[in-house]
Every structure is written in C-alpha cells, then in structure tokens.
Design an enzyme around this catalytic site. Structure first.
Site, PDB file in Angstrom:
ATOM      1  N   ASP A   1       0.835  -1.212   0.000  1.00 20.39           N
ATOM      2  CA  ASP A   1       0.000   0.000   0.000  1.00 20.39           C
ATOM      3  C   ASP A   1       0.865   1.256   0.000  1.00 20.39           C
ATOM      4  O   ASP A   1       0.666   2.172   0.792  1.00 20.39           O
ATOM      5  CB  ASP A   1      -0.931   0.009   1.205  1.00 20.39           C
ATOM      6  CG  ASP A   1      -1.948  -1.114   1.156  1.00 20.39           C
ATOM      7  OD1 ASP A   1      -3.148  -0.833   1.172  1.00 20.39           O
ATOM      8  OD2 ASP A   1      -1.537  -2.288   1.091  1.00 20.39           O
TER       9      ASP A   1
ATOM     10  N   ASP B   1      -1.164  -2.871  -3.996  1.00 24.80           N
ATOM     11  CA  ASP B   1      -1.478  -1.441  -4.030  1.00 24.80           C
ATOM     12  C   ASP B   1      -0.207  -0.637  -4.267  1.00 24.80           C
ATOM     13  O   ASP B   1       0.481  -0.220  -3.326  1.00 24.80           O
ATOM     14  CB  ASP B   1      -2.202  -0.977  -2.768  1.00 24.80           C
ATOM     15  CG  ASP B   1      -3.677  -1.356  -2.768  1.00 24.80           C
ATOM     16  OD1 ASP B   1      -4.122  -2.039  -3.722  1.00 24.80           O
ATOM     17  OD2 ASP B   1      -4.384  -0.967  -1.824  1.00 24.80           O
TER      18      ASP B   1
ATOM     19  N   TYR C   1      -1.775   3.798  -6.764  1.00 27.61           N
ATOM     20  CA  TYR C   1      -3.028   4.480  -6.423  1.00 27.61           C
ATOM     21  C   TYR C   1      -3.456   5.447  -7.521  1.00 27.61           C
ATOM     22  O   TYR C   1      -4.147   6.440  -7.260  1.00 27.61           O
ATOM     23  CB  TYR C   1      -2.926   5.206  -5.090  1.00 27.61           C
ATOM     24  CG  TYR C   1      -2.907   4.316  -3.877  1.00 27.61           C
ATOM     25  CD1 TYR C   1      -3.983   4.273  -3.002  1.00 27.61           C
ATOM     26  CD2 TYR C   1      -1.817   3.509  -3.589  1.00 27.61           C
ATOM     27  CE1 TYR C   1      -3.976   3.458  -1.872  1.00 27.61           C
ATOM     28  CE2 TYR C   1      -1.791   2.691  -2.475  1.00 27.61           C
ATOM     29  CZ  TYR C   1      -2.870   2.670  -1.618  1.00 27.61           C
ATOM     30  OH  TYR C   1      -2.848   1.867  -0.515  1.00 27.61           O
TER      31      TYR C   1
ATOM     32  N   ASN D   1      -6.428  -4.120  -4.614  1.00 33.56           N
ATOM     33  CA  ASN D   1      -7.628  -3.517  -5.204  1.00 33.56           C
ATOM     34  C   ASN D   1      -7.303  -2.293  -6.053  1.00 33.56           C
ATOM     35  O   ASN D   1      -8.002  -2.000  -7.029  1.00 33.56           O
ATOM     36  CB  ASN D   1      -8.634  -3.139  -4.109  1.00 33.56           C
ATOM     37  CG  ASN D   1      -8.050  -2.265  -3.029  1.00 33.56           C
ATOM     38  OD1 ASN D   1      -7.110  -2.661  -2.325  1.00 33.56           O
ATOM     39  ND2 ASN D   1      -8.584  -1.057  -2.876  1.00 33.56           N
TER      40      ASN D   1
ATOM     41  N   HIS E   1      -3.364  -9.648  -0.653  1.00 30.84           N
ATOM     42  CA  HIS E   1      -3.607  -8.237  -0.340  1.00 30.84           C
ATOM     43  C   HIS E   1      -4.592  -8.049   0.808  1.00 30.84           C
ATOM     44  O   HIS E   1      -4.324  -7.319   1.755  1.00 30.84           O
ATOM     45  CB  HIS E   1      -4.112  -7.482  -1.568  1.00 30.84           C
ATOM     46  CG  HIS E   1      -4.253  -6.010  -1.303  1.00 30.84           C
ATOM     47  ND1 HIS E   1      -3.161  -5.212  -1.037  1.00 30.84           N
ATOM     48  CD2 HIS E   1      -5.348  -5.207  -1.213  1.00 30.84           C
ATOM     49  CE1 HIS E   1      -3.571  -3.966  -0.803  1.00 30.84           C
ATOM     50  NE2 HIS E   1      -4.897  -3.937  -0.900  1.00 30.84           N
TER      51      HIS E   1
ATOM     52  N   HIS F   1     -11.855  -1.824   6.388  1.00 33.21           N
ATOM     53  CA  HIS F   1     -11.823  -3.074   5.617  1.00 33.21           C
ATOM     54  C   HIS F   1     -12.098  -4.310   6.478  1.00 33.21           C
ATOM     55  O   HIS F   1     -11.657  -5.420   6.161  1.00 33.21           O
ATOM     56  CB  HIS F   1     -10.478  -3.256   4.901  1.00 33.21           C
ATOM     57  CG  HIS F   1     -10.186  -2.183   3.883  1.00 33.21           C
ATOM     58  ND1 HIS F   1     -11.076  -1.847   2.906  1.00 33.21           N
ATOM     59  CD2 HIS F   1      -9.099  -1.387   3.697  1.00 33.21           C
ATOM     60  CE1 HIS F   1     -10.549  -0.886   2.151  1.00 33.21           C
ATOM     61  NE2 HIS F   1      -9.357  -0.585   2.624  1.00 33.21           N
TER      62      HIS F   1
ATOM     63  N   HIS G   1      -3.681  -3.843   2.569  1.00 32.69           N
ATOM     64  CA  HIS G   1      -5.047  -3.323   2.473  1.00 32.69           C
ATOM     65  C   HIS G   1      -5.429  -2.380   3.608  1.00 32.69           C
ATOM     66  O   HIS G   1      -6.010  -1.329   3.379  1.00 32.69           O
ATOM     67  CB  HIS G   1      -6.030  -4.502   2.391  1.00 32.69           C
ATOM     68  CG  HIS G   1      -7.361  -4.163   1.803  1.00 32.69           C
ATOM     69  ND1 HIS G   1      -7.519  -3.293   0.745  1.00 32.69           N
ATOM     70  CD2 HIS G   1      -8.615  -4.596   2.112  1.00 32.69           C
ATOM     71  CE1 HIS G   1      -8.798  -3.212   0.422  1.00 32.69           C
ATOM     72  NE2 HIS G   1      -9.475  -3.989   1.248  1.00 32.69           N
ATOM     73  N   VAL G   2      -5.126  -2.738   4.851  1.00 31.19           N
ATOM     74  CA  VAL G   2      -5.486  -1.920   6.007  1.00 31.19           C
ATOM     75  C   VAL G   2      -4.306  -1.002   6.323  1.00 31.19           C
ATOM     76  O   VAL G   2      -3.201  -1.472   6.535  1.00 31.19           O
ATOM     77  CB  VAL G   2      -5.814  -2.807   7.225  1.00 31.19           C
ATOM     78  CG1 VAL G   2      -6.213  -1.930   8.410  1.00 31.19           C
ATOM     79  CG2 VAL G   2      -6.913  -3.790   6.873  1.00 31.19           C
ATOM     80  N   HIS G   3      -4.532   0.285   6.363  1.00 30.81           N
ATOM     81  CA  HIS G   3      -3.426   1.224   6.482  1.00 30.81           C
ATOM     82  C   HIS G   3      -3.015   1.429   7.939  1.00 30.81           C
ATOM     83  O   HIS G   3      -3.012   2.531   8.476  1.00 30.81           O
ATOM     84  CB  HIS G   3      -3.796   2.550   5.818  1.00 30.81           C
ATOM     85  CG  HIS G   3      -4.000   2.410   4.345  1.00 30.81           C
ATOM     86  ND1 HIS G   3      -4.375   3.445   3.531  1.00 30.81           N
ATOM     87  CD2 HIS G   3      -3.891   1.325   3.524  1.00 30.81           C
ATOM     88  CE1 HIS G   3      -4.483   3.025   2.274  1.00 30.81           C
ATOM     89  NE2 HIS G   3      -4.197   1.740   2.256  1.00 30.81           N
TER      90      HIS G   3
END
Length: 428
Positions: free
Chosen positions: A162, A191, A194, A228, A313, A323, A350-352
């Site tokens: 990410d 990711d 972006y 995603n 991911h 998420h 996925h999770v920041h």
C-alpha cells in the site's frame, strides 16, 4: 483515513500464541491527518536526462528457482532497444538478452514503450551489472542473485505494501533502505501507484510511481502481489478490462509454477517457498486460482524449502474497522489448507495500519474494534516496513519498523519457529 496512506502493513502469522505479546495495543498513534501527495515536480519523480533515457526500471524473479530475472523499463521518445546487456561482477565478458516491447491506451492516456526482458541461466549468489537503453542513453544498474536453494540458507526479506506516492510513502521507502538489516528481496503485498484515486484513473501516476520506486526496485527483486488499486476497472470511462495498466507494466514468472494467471503464482528463493494469491480474482471452488492452489500446496518440499510464506492483499484477520471482514470469504475457502500444510507466515496489506495476528488456525490487521480479539497479538496505527530474516530451517526473526523511529528500534518483533522443523503444540 486519507487516500494513499503512505504505507500499510499487516503481518499475519500462523504461529504459536505463547510466543507472542498477546493482546497488546500500542500507545503509539500517528498524526490524525491525511497523507499528502507528493507534487509532480518532486525530485523523486524526476525524469532521467538524455534522449529516450530508460525510466521506471524494476526487476523481479524470472523463474521458479531464482536463476532468472525479469528486467522492465519504459522509454518515452521512441521504442529503442529492448535488449539488456549484463555481466557478472568478476567477469569482463558481457552478454545480451533480448525481450519484448508493449504499449497500451487507457481512456485518454497512451503509455510509453514498456520493455520486458528476461535474463536466464544466472549463477547463484552472484552480483550482476546490467545496462538498458543500449541504442541511445544507456543507464546501468546491478542486482545480486540469491544463494542456491537449501534448507539452512539464511536470507532476508523486506515486506511492504500500500505504498502510493505521498510524503509518507517517501519516508517509508527511505526508512527501509536505511535499515541496517538489509532486505535482499522485497515482498510487496499490493497497491502500488493508487493512480485510480485520481480523476479518470490518471495513468501519469503509474509513470511517477515507477520512477519513485526505481531507487529500490531496480536493484533488488520486488515480488508483486495485486491489490484492489491495481484493478483499474472503470466502465464509466470505457475501461472494462481489470488490471490493465498493471498487466502491461509488471511481469511475474507465473508460468514457471504452472499457473494460468500472472496474479497467482509461486517462487522458490533461498530457503523459502513463496505463494502469491490474488484477493480480487475468482477463488471459489473449481475456479483456476482454487485449482492451482489445491495442486500447488502438496508440491511444497519442506526438506528443500522449509519456510512456507503466503502473500495476499486483503487480510483474513483484521481488528481494524477499516476493511473489516473483507477477506472472510477467501479465509473460509483456504484456511483449512493453510493449517494442513503448515504455512509459517502470511503477509497481507489493504489496512493502512499495522497488526500482527496469531492463532492455531491463521491470521488479521485507526479505529480498532474493542475488545481486542484473541487472534490479535499486537496492533498499532503506524506506517512502516517489516523485515523477515530467515536464519536456518528452524528459526526466523521478524520485526516491524515504523517510520518515526531509528532503524534499531523495533516496535514489534518475534522469533518464528518453523512449523515443520521446530513444531510446538498449538493447543498451548
């Protein structure tokens, strides 16, 4: 949560509860503000000088066993040469490998000339220099091949995901390179650019991200996982083919592991067998990804590669409201297989924010749910990178390094015991 959180990470761990700092929520809290995009004139996005100079140079593993490298780059003025000149550190004999060139259109954007060339039959544990842009402006880089595959071969992986292209992204990548425990290969859990967060999925931001990541990805392999933000599915502007920009720009050695898609595949590197899964491709029963994984897991030879690592991911376990539960259907499909085949560690993104999870089954990762679930061993709302340092067939040392700290500081760390070679009763 602001867009592009600079970097996310998630550590999912199939390991034993009693070796973890169970149920800890860190007191660290990052600033409650959006990550800010770096402007297009930032120095990290600069174009290399010279006519048709190669840019966005990056490498990844090019075969199953680590004796090949895929070299990729972009030229803007004209196609130019798709060949790579390369030689080992102790040899004056230079060789040439030729590849292929592709372009694509996305809405109102036309790509540059994207080159992919595979260098084969490399020697293990050898430093190689390589040059691209042979007809015009030539640029030189280097990489080191992994040691020959073996059960007690030490090897160090960086872990990141990410990333995006914010000021936080720049801090994350810089912090990784300042770490005295140097990662030899990057496990990237999805990711990338972006670009889809910009109007009309502005593909110029794929170019800027490629130039930004070059300072790392041109010198050590990045093992790619799609997230995603690689989907770029936008029927409202006539773009109906998922993963179109990623598929043209980034290559994986999927055919070497009998996969039918570049989004799920496996490689062997040093003492690790690494399986990459696609959270946003079909994985239900009888789908190609399901059938491939069902056939792949029994092939893993833990005598040859004792460490079994999985990249994806979307995490299966996540106590963050962001998420939350999005990985649940894949978990239902595959978790029993991971337990059966004794997967050692799963890395997801996925999770920041950061979370390390532990259970007898498998694992999840600034708004955390309360109470902290039993599977959640350690969590904190930080950006950073992880290091997974394999020592031998029985032990590996894992550490999380948040951007705000010096590299010697580990806000979370854990010794891993290999689930085949040093098993411990999970019921404890």
């Amino acid at each position: 949560m602001g867009r592009f959180q600079g970097l996310l990470l998630l550590a999912l761990v199939l390991n034993l509860v009693f070796v973890c700092n169970g149920g800890t929520t860190s007191i660290f809290v990052r600033k409650d503000e959006k990550s800010v995009d770096m402007p297009l004139d930032s120095d990290v996005f600069h174009l290399p000088s010279g006519y048709n100079a190669p840019q966005q140079v990056h490498i990844t593993q090019g075969d199953l066993v680590g004796r090949a490298v895929i070299v990729s780059w972009v030229t803007e003025d004209e196609s130019g040469s798709n060949a790579v000149r390369y030689w080992s550190e102790n040899s004056k004999h230079k060789k040439l490998a030729k590849g292929k060139t592709v372009t694509y259109r996305y809405f109102n954007y036309t790509s540059g000339f994207i080159h992919h060339t595979t260098i084969k039959n490399l020697k293990y544990n050898t430093k190689y220099y390589y040059e691209v842009g042979l007809e015009h402006t030539t640029r030189q880089f280097w990489f080191t091949t992994p040691p020959e595959i073996g059960p007690d071969v030490p090897y160090t992986f960086g872990v990141m995901g990410d990333l995006g292209q914010t000021f936080d992204s720049n801090r994350t990548l810089s912090h990784y390179h300042l770490n005295s425990t140097h990662g030899q290969t990057m496990l990237f859990v999805g990711d990338l650019s972006y670009a889809d967060d910009y109007p009309d999925h502005d593909n110029v931001r794929w170019d800027t991200w490629g130039r930004f990541a070059e300072r790392s990805a041109a010198y050590q392999p990045w093992i790619w996982t799609v997230g995603n933000h690689e989907l770029d599915f936008a029927p409202e502007i006539g773009e109906n083919k998922p993963f179109k920009p990623f598929s043209h720009r980034y290559r994986t050695p999927y055919k070497a592991s009998q996969s039918t898609s570049p989004f799920w595949y496996s490689i062997k590197r040093a003492s690790a067998h690494i399986i990459v899964l696609a959270s946003y491709s079909a994985y239900g029963k009888y789908t190609p990804q399901y059938q491939w994984l069902e056939e792949e897991l029994p092939k893993v030879n833990r005598t040859e590669t004792p460490w079994l690592i999985v990249l994806m991911h979307s995490p299966w376990y996540n106590s963050n409201s962001y998420h939350y539960m999005e990985g649940e259907t894949m978990r239902v499909m595959f978790e029993s297989w991971f337990v059966k085949y004794k997967v050692d560690v799963v890395f997801a993104g996925h999770v920041h924010a950061y979370e390390r999870s532990v259970s007898a089954n498998i694992l999840y990762l600034v708004n955390y749910t309360e109470p902290q679930p039993n599977y959640s061993a350690f969590r904190e709302a930080s950006f950073g990178h992880a290091i997974f340092d394999i020592k031998n067939r029985t032990h590996a040392y894992y550490s999380w390094h948040r951007n705000q700290d010096g590299d010697a500081v580990k806000s979370d760390s854990l010794w891993f015991f290999n689930r085949v070679w040093k098993p411990v009763d999970d019921s404890t």
